[in-house]
Design an enzyme around this catalytic site. Structure first.
Site, mmCIF file in Angstrom:
data_model
loop_
_atom_site.group_PDB
_atom_site.id
_atom_site.type_symbol
_atom_site.label_atom_id
_atom_site.label_comp_id
_atom_site.label_asym_id
_atom_site.label_seq_id
_atom_site.Cartn_x
_atom_site.Cartn_y
_atom_site.Cartn_z
ATOM 1 N N ASP A 119 0.779 -1.251 0.000
ATOM 2 C CA ASP A 119 0.000 0.000 0.000
ATOM 3 C C ASP A 119 0.805 1.292 0.000
ATOM 4 O O ASP A 119 0.441 2.255 -0.632
ATOM 5 C CB ASP A 119 -0.879 0.125 1.250
ATOM 6 N N GLU A 149 4.241 -7.967 11.883
ATOM 7 C CA GLU A 149 3.791 -7.681 10.523
ATOM 8 C C GLU A 149 4.991 -7.373 9.613
ATOM 9 O O GLU A 149 5.058 -7.806 8.475
ATOM 10 C CB GLU A 149 2.831 -6.484 10.594
HETATM 11 C C1 GLC Z 1 -1.812 -4.166 5.149
HETATM 12 C C2 GLC Z 1 -0.892 -4.666 4.053
HETATM 13 C C3 GLC Z 1 -1.672 -5.510 3.048
HETATM 14 C C4 GLC Z 1 -2.400 -6.608 3.825
HETATM 15 C C5 GLC Z 1 -3.286 -6.026 4.908
HETATM 16 C C6 GLC Z 1 -3.915 -7.080 5.812
HETATM 17 O O1 GLC Z 1 -2.728 -3.263 4.641
HETATM 18 O O2 GLC Z 1 -0.273 -3.605 3.399
HETATM 19 O O3 GLC Z 1 -0.822 -6.079 2.105
HETATM 20 O O4 GLC Z 1 -3.147 -7.376 2.942
HETATM 21 O O5 GLC Z 1 -2.505 -5.207 5.740
HETATM 22 O O6 GLC Z 1 -2.916 -7.862 6.386
#
Ligand code: GLC
Length: 458
Positions: free
Chosen positions: A178, A415
């Site tokens: 993102d 994450e």
């Molecule tokens: C964040 C990440 C995306 C992922 C989401 C849920 O927005 O950038 O890639 O799918 O989290 O984990």
């Protein structure tokens, strides 16, 4: 520095990874994380299924089934499928997306109105190879093949205006990465000075540390602006395409599509289906990746902005992702491996790094702690590990796998992680108990070899 993954560490990691997935599983799907991401996300479901494949194949299949139940009639597979739990506060929620009642959205489904990288072809094929229950595999392949085909058909029909085999994303959230610097120029061009944005309240700034790593407010306003544009057009693809100021051909997204095409061709043949269309799509995509996006001087694939008609020079890992698919020639792959080995991605003795920062550490856009602008992500490493093995770079692949496991063992199932190896910076960031970090850890542990090596895929 070689990390040794002892049996004790491995067993502990395995147990903890399973606990994370069990904790995040709500009986229907697995949330990416308990608080920050309380619904089902599209490409997360694919990575999560890969982890379940080694342990609970039934849950692996049902994870993807739940996602595909939300597929729109035009083939679009939503980025988020909303759960129903009252506590699941998230912005933008289904009320903001306003997709319910839109033509072609399945009855009862609450989803966002954008998609995500098409990982499903290769995920389903990997599940099929790993599941010992071959009767179930047949059933599942019959179930998923037409659905994944419809998704690819959607992408080639609505996202490839030049019919060049390169599909575009129309929102940074579609990229999965993102907040990547690749989107900066296109985002900056969106002029909001005369726009009245709908009121909204972010939910992603839950703690002050996380807040420092998340996208900036100016970016968020633009995210919201784009969603507002899509819902104003009631998700009509032609109307959106005519007006959307953000349309980018991303090497990561297109490479995952190509790998999934390749796997879908194999699935189709197993099911005795006609696969000519898939072969044609894939040949064109591979051709255009090399004609349009390959950059000989940097040894990376660039992105392309269809609105400004400019190449976006790639300083991120996305540019190396075509290694996952049959895109580069062996000669190009050697060049990419050299790029990967350079100081910006691989570090130096003076600046040791964990493999692999998502943005080159010598790029001006690099930010060591900010989401997708530097830190290591486990799914990006997993993909690169697959790609390096496809082209025979065993030593580098081994390092990427070991570094991933070391980060997970040292910090937990975060994450994303600081790429800098020095003790002061060492840290896991974002949410903890992150499902794909746990799931891909299980795959890294179970398979020392990649998909291609195990299953002898072309
Ligand atoms: C964040 C990440 C995306 C992922 C989401 C849920 O927005 O950038 O890639 O799918 O989290 O984990």
């Amino acid at each position: 520095m070689t990390y040794s993954l002892t049996k004790k560490v491995r067993e502990k990691l395995e147990e903890e990874a399973r606990n994370v997935l069990d904790f995040n599983y709500n009986g229907r799907f697995t949330k990416p994380a308990p608080n920050l991401y309380p619904h089902q996300w599209n490409w997360d479901a694919g990575f999560i299924a890969l982890g379940y494949a080694h342990w609970q194949p039934e849950r692996a299949w049902s994870e993807l089934r739940h996602l595909f139940e939300a597929q729109w009639q035009n083939g679009m597979l939503p980025q988020i499928v909303f759960g129903t739990e009252w506590e699941a506060r998230y912005f933008p929620g289904s009320d903001f997306w306003q997709t319910q009642g839109v033509a072609g959205v399945p009855e009862g489904v609450q989803s966002s109105g954008i998609t995500m990288p098409p990982v499903h072809g290769f995920c389903v094929w990997q599940l099929a190879k790993l599941d010992p229950d071959k009767a179930r595999v047949q059933k599942m392949l019959h179930y998923f093949y037409p659905k994944i085909l419809a998704l690819h058909q959607y992408l080639y029909t609505f996202r490839d205006p030049n019919e060049e085999g390169l599909v575009y994303i129309r929102h940074p959230w579609e990229a999965g990465t993102d907040n990547s610097p690749l989107w900066d120029a296109a985002m900056a061009r969106i002029d909001l000075s005369a726009v009245s944005l709908p009121a909204y309240e972010r939910q992603d700034l839950q703690n002050s540390r996380a807040a420092e790593h998340r996208p900036q407010q100016a970016d968020y306003d633009r995210y919201v602006y784009l969603v507002d544009l899509f819902r104003k057009h009631a998700y009509n693809e032609a109307a959106i395409a005519a007006e959307c100021p953000f349309k980018i051909q991303d090497p990561l997204f297109n490479s995952l599509l190509i790998w999934s095409n390749e796997c879908l061709i194999d699935i189709g043949k197993t099911l005795k289906q006609e696969v000519t269309q898939l072969i044609e799509w894939n040949e064109l995509s591979i051709y255009s990746m090399n004609e349009k996006l390959w950059n000989e001087s940097t040894g990376l694939y660039d992105a392309y902005d269809l609105v400004s008609r400019e190449t976006i020079a790639c300083t991120t890992l996305s540019g190396l992702m075509p290694l996952v698919a049959p895109v580069p020639s062996q000669e190009q792959a050697e060049r990419m491996a050299q790029t990967l080995c350079s100081a910006g991605f691989w570090g130096t003795d003076a600046n040791p790094l964990y493999c692999v920062p998502t943005t080159r550490v010598d790029a001006t856009a690099y930010q060591p702690e900010r989401y997708w602008r530097g830190p290591v992500w486990i799914n990006a490493n997993w993909l690169l590990w697959q790609g390096l093995q496809r082209y025979g770079f065993e030593k580098m692949a081994k390092q990427v796998r070991l570094d991933s496991l070391e980060l997970l063992a040292r910090h937990g199932f975060f994450e994303y992680f600081d790429a800098r190896r020095d003790a002061q910076s060492a840290a896991g960031y974002g949410t903890d108990q992150f499902s794909w970090s746990a799931a891909l850890c299980l795959d890294f542990i179970a398979n020392k070899k990649s998909f291609h090596k195990l299953f002898n895929q072309r």
